[in-house]
Write a protein that holds these residues in place. Structure first.
Motif, mmCIF file in Angstrom:
data_model
loop_
_atom_site.group_PDB
_atom_site.id
_atom_site.type_symbol
_atom_site.label_atom_id
_atom_site.label_comp_id
_atom_site.label_asym_id
_atom_site.label_seq_id
_atom_site.Cartn_x
_atom_site.Cartn_y
_atom_site.Cartn_z
ATOM 1 N N GLY A 113 63.309 -20.033 -28.475
ATOM 2 C CA GLY A 113 63.622 -21.446 -28.658
ATOM 3 C C GLY A 113 63.037 -22.059 -29.918
ATOM 4 O O GLY A 113 62.913 -23.283 -30.011
ATOM 5 N N TYR A 114 62.692 -21.228 -30.896
ATOM 6 C CA TYR A 114 62.166 -21.725 -32.169
ATOM 7 C C TYR A 114 63.206 -21.523 -33.258
ATOM 8 O O TYR A 114 63.825 -20.468 -33.342
ATOM 9 C CB TYR A 114 60.874 -21.009 -32.553
ATOM 10 N N MET A 115 63.357 -22.530 -34.097
ATOM 11 C CA MET A 115 64.313 -22.492 -35.201
ATOM 12 C C MET A 115 63.564 -22.618 -36.520
ATOM 13 O O MET A 115 62.619 -23.404 -36.633
ATOM 14 C CB MET A 115 65.315 -23.645 -35.076
ATOM 15 N N GLU A 116 63.998 -21.843 -37.504
ATOM 16 C CA GLU A 116 63.354 -21.872 -38.814
ATOM 17 C C GLU A 116 63.516 -23.251 -39.456
ATOM 18 O O GLU A 116 64.601 -23.818 -39.449
ATOM 19 C CB GLU A 116 63.958 -20.822 -39.736
ATOM 20 N N GLU A 117 62.413 -23.754 -39.980
ATOM 21 C CA GLU A 117 62.391 -25.055 -40.635
ATOM 22 C C GLU A 117 61.536 -24.982 -41.880
ATOM 23 O O GLU A 117 60.723 -24.077 -42.035
ATOM 24 C CB GLU A 117 61.815 -26.128 -39.691
#
Length: 152
Positions: free
Chosen positions: A86-90
């Motif tokens: 549930g982590y997205m690259e930012e």
């Protein structure tokens, strides 16, 4: 409340209790120019596979770059399977892992959301499920990312 720092400290302490082979470092003055990490003794990191900094608001950010500086390799992102968690690259802001990369770390580093919201305000809170999600993600990285993913 200080959740901005306390949540990351909690995650580090939990990992120290669980794992025999782990290094943890607590830097001072990250909020005022990363003064502590800018004075880091880099030989401390000689036998480290990667660095995870649990010091990001919210529950889904995986900071893999800051400005025009990449912090980690594509291979590391593949290995940690961040989207599954549930982590997205930012893209993020100045923080200790960027300072360490600028000082010469040649492996992957990330900063990850660890469940605090409204930092540095009277409404600052920790959402326990988001904090525990981050802890489980860090444990996964420690247990499943057994190789070094170089990044220069």
């Amino acid at each position: 409340m200080g959740a901005d720092d306390k949540n990351g400290v909690f995650i580090c302490l939990e990992c120290l209790k669980k794992y025999d082979s782990i290094k943890v470092v607590f830097f001072r003055e990250e909020e005022t120019g990363c003064r502590g990490s800018s004075e880091a003794v880099m030989s401390f990191f000689d036998d480290v596979r990667f660095v995870i900094q649990p010091d990001r608001k919210g529950d889904s950010d995986l900071i893999t770059s800051i400005g025009y500086s990449d912090l980690c390799s594509d291979r590391f992102i593949e290995v940690i399977k961040s989207e599954k968690w549930g982590y997205m690259e930012e893209n993020g802001l100045m923080t200790d892992v960027l300072t360490l990369k600028e000082k010469g770390l040649e492996f992957s580093c990330i900063n990850v959301s660890c469940g605090y919201y409204n930092a540095h305000s009277d409404e600052e809170v920790t959402v326990k499920k988001d904090l525990m999600k981050c802890l489980r993600f860090v444990e996964h990285a420690i247990e499943d990312c057994t190789g070094v993913c170089p990044h220069f």
